[in-house]
Design a protein around this motif. Structure first.
Motif, PDB file in Angstrom:
ATOM      1  N   PHE A 191       0.831  -1.209   0.000  1.00 32.15           N
ATOM      2  CA  PHE A 191       0.000   0.000   0.000  1.00 32.15           C
ATOM      3  C   PHE A 191       0.870   1.266   0.000  1.00 32.15           C
ATOM      4  N   GLU A 192       2.015   1.198   0.646  1.00 26.78           N
ATOM      5  CA  GLU A 192       2.922   2.348   0.672  1.00 26.78           C
ATOM      6  C   GLU A 192       3.419   2.699  -0.735  1.00 26.78           C
ATOM      7  N   PHE A 193       3.589   1.682  -1.584  1.00 26.70           N
ATOM      8  CA  PHE A 193       4.077   1.903  -2.945  1.00 26.70           C
ATOM      9  C   PHE A 193       2.949   2.049  -3.959  1.00 26.70           C
ATOM     10  N   TYR A 194       1.836   1.358  -3.715  1.00 29.05           N
ATOM     11  CA  TYR A 194       0.684   1.371  -4.626  1.00 29.05           C
ATOM     12  C   TYR A 194      -0.594   1.609  -3.826  1.00 29.05           C
ATOM     13  N   PRO A 195      -0.806   2.841  -3.365  1.00 29.17           N
ATOM     14  CA  PRO A 195      -1.984   3.091  -2.530  1.00 29.17           C
ATOM     15  C   PRO A 195      -3.281   2.784  -3.285  1.00 29.17           C
ATOM     16  N   SER A 196      -4.126   1.975  -2.634  1.00 26.10           N
ATOM     17  CA  SER A 196      -5.433   1.681  -3.209  1.00 26.10           C
ATOM     18  C   SER A 196      -6.365   1.228  -2.089  1.00 26.10           C
ATOM     19  N   GLU A 197      -7.646   1.436  -2.315  1.00 28.69           N
ATOM     20  CA  GLU A 197      -8.625   0.979  -1.333  1.00 28.69           C
ATOM     21  C   GLU A 197      -8.616  -0.542  -1.225  1.00 28.69           C
ATOM     22  N   PHE A 198      -8.286  -1.220  -2.295  1.00 36.12           N
ATOM     23  CA  PHE A 198      -8.258  -2.676  -2.306  1.00 36.12           C
ATOM     24  C   PHE A 198      -7.160  -3.213  -1.386  1.00 36.12           C
ATOM     25  N   LEU A 199      -5.954  -2.647  -1.496  1.00 40.45           N
ATOM     26  CA  LEU A 199      -4.867  -3.079  -0.613  1.00 40.45           C
ATOM     27  C   LEU A 199      -5.158  -2.708   0.834  1.00 40.45           C
ATOM     28  N   GLN A 200      -5.813  -1.578   1.017  1.00 43.78           N
ATOM     29  CA  GLN A 200      -6.177  -1.163   2.368  1.00 43.78           C
ATOM     30  C   GLN A 200      -7.175  -2.159   2.975  1.00 43.78           C
ATOM     31  N   LEU A 201      -8.153  -2.602   2.192  1.00 45.82           N
ATOM     32  CA  LEU A 201      -9.095  -3.618   2.661  1.00 45.82           C
ATOM     33  C   LEU A 201      -8.383  -4.930   2.968  1.00 45.82           C
ATOM     34  N   LEU A 202      -7.462  -5.317   2.113  1.00 50.43           N
ATOM     35  CA  LEU A 202      -6.711  -6.544   2.338  1.00 50.43           C
ATOM     36  C   LEU A 202      -5.943  -6.459   3.655  1.00 50.43           C
ATOM     37  N   PHE A 203      -5.314  -5.319   3.900  1.00 50.11           N
ATOM     38  CA  PHE A 203      -4.587  -5.102   5.149  1.00 50.11           C
ATOM     39  C   PHE A 203      -5.513  -5.237   6.350  1.00 50.11           C
ATOM     40  N   TRP A 204      -6.596  -4.467   6.369  1.00 46.89           N
ATOM     41  CA  TRP A 204      -7.475  -4.439   7.542  1.00 46.89           C
ATOM     42  C   TRP A 204      -8.183  -5.767   7.773  1.00 46.89           C
ATOM     43  N   PHE A 205      -8.576  -6.444   6.718  1.00 41.51           N
ATOM     44  CA  PHE A 205      -9.285  -7.717   6.907  1.00 41.51           C
ATOM     45  C   PHE A 205      -8.332  -8.791   7.434  1.00 41.51           C
ATOM     46  N   ASN A 206      -7.087  -8.781   6.986  1.00 38.06           N
ATOM     47  CA  ASN A 206      -6.116  -9.738   7.507  1.00 38.06           C
ATOM     48  C   ASN A 206      -5.739  -9.431   8.947  1.00 38.06           C
ATOM     49  N   ILE A 207      -5.644  -8.157   9.297  1.00 38.71           N
ATOM     50  CA  ILE A 207      -5.416  -7.784  10.702  1.00 38.71           C
ATOM     51  C   ILE A 207      -6.571  -8.298  11.553  1.00 38.71           C
ATOM     52  N   TRP A 208      -7.799  -8.045  11.090  1.00 35.72           N
ATOM     53  CA  TRP A 208      -8.984  -8.489  11.829  1.00 35.72           C
ATOM     54  C   TRP A 208      -8.975 -10.009  11.993  1.00 35.72           C
ATOM     55  N   MET A 209      -8.692 -10.736  10.923  1.00 31.09           N
ATOM     56  CA  MET A 209      -8.699 -12.200  10.962  1.00 31.09           C
ATOM     57  C   MET A 209      -7.637 -12.714  11.938  1.00 31.09           C
ATOM     58  N   ALA A 210      -6.454 -12.137  11.918  1.00 26.25           N
ATOM     59  CA  ALA A 210      -5.381 -12.579  12.813  1.00 26.25           C
ATOM     60  C   ALA A 210      -5.754 -12.327  14.270  1.00 26.25           C
ATOM     61  N   ILE A 211      -6.255 -11.136  14.577  1.00 30.67           N
ATOM     62  CA  ILE A 211      -6.573 -10.784  15.970  1.00 30.67           C
ATOM     63  C   ILE A 211      -7.757 -11.587  16.488  1.00 30.67           C
ATOM     64  N   VAL A 212      -8.834 -11.637  15.732  1.00 35.26           N
ATOM     65  CA  VAL A 212     -10.035 -12.347  16.195  1.00 35.26           C
ATOM     66  C   VAL A 212      -9.737 -13.830  16.391  1.00 35.26           C
ATOM     67  N   ASN A 213      -8.943 -14.422  15.513  1.00 36.10           N
ATOM     68  CA  ASN A 213      -8.673 -15.850  15.630  1.00 36.10           C
ATOM     69  C   ASN A 213      -7.722 -16.200  16.758  1.00 36.10           C
ATOM     70  N   ILE A 214      -6.968 -15.249  17.259  1.00 35.80           N
ATOM     71  CA  ILE A 214      -6.052 -15.551  18.355  1.00 35.80           C
ATOM     72  C   ILE A 214      -6.727 -15.316  19.716  1.00 35.80           C
ATOM     73  N   ILE A 215      -7.853 -14.596  19.737  1.00 33.90           N
ATOM     74  CA  ILE A 215      -8.612 -14.396  20.984  1.00 33.90           C
ATOM     75  C   ILE A 215      -9.364 -15.688  21.298  1.00 33.90           C
TER      76      ILE A 215
END
Length: 148
Positions: free
Chosen positions: A104-128
């Motif tokens: 995202f730092e090199f190719y800013p897009s809403e798609f990469l931003q969604l990919l980032f946030w959804f993977n963060i959410w998946m990692a955190i929720v699954n470890i709780i």
């Protein structure tokens, strides 16, 4: 949020993130030398299946409604091996989030931003650690193994 981003989230980002998560479990199963591994994505009738070595991939038409991985081995798993298999799902999501952040730092897009946030959410929720009915998170599985 635009409608196309919602559609992208449901039909691309969510299943891709789930697939990445399940591939983490597949990798863990390969590390502990499972004899048989099955990765399933979605629900429905008439799945598309293929095999790759000891891994069976099953994709149903409603591929975007979750996934799961199972593995078996003749020799019973040690608790530490189950922890390895279990933890690698959230770890793969965290790594994907990190990679998509830098992309995202090199190719800013809403798609990469969604990919980032959804993977963060998946990692955190699954470890709780929590359980709802018969479904439990990876964190719950690990906690159960640690208090045995």
């Amino acid at each position: 949020m635009d409608m196309y981003l919602i559609v992208y989230l449901i039909f691309v980002i969510a299943p891709l993130t789930t697939l990445i998560h399940e591939l983490g479990h597949v990798s863990g199963s390969l590390i502990v030398k499972a004899d048989y591994i099955r990765l399933t994505m979605g629900y429905g009738k008439r799945p598309f299946t293929f095999n790759f070595n000891q891994i069976k991939f099953i994709f149903y038409p409603f591929y975007f409604i979750g996934g799961f991985t199972t593995s078996e081995r003749d020799k019973p798993y040690k608790n530490s091996e189950i922890v390895w298999v279990t933890i690698l799902g959230p770890v793969f999501n965290a790594i994907t989030a990190w990679l998509s952040y830098f992309a995202f730092e090199f190719y800013p897009s809403e798609f990469l931003q969604l990919l980032f946030w959804f993977n963060i959410w998946m990692a955190i929720v699954n470890i709780i650690p929590f359980k709802i009915n018969e479904k439990q998170t990876d964190g719950f599985t690990i906690l159960k193994l640690m208090i045995k």
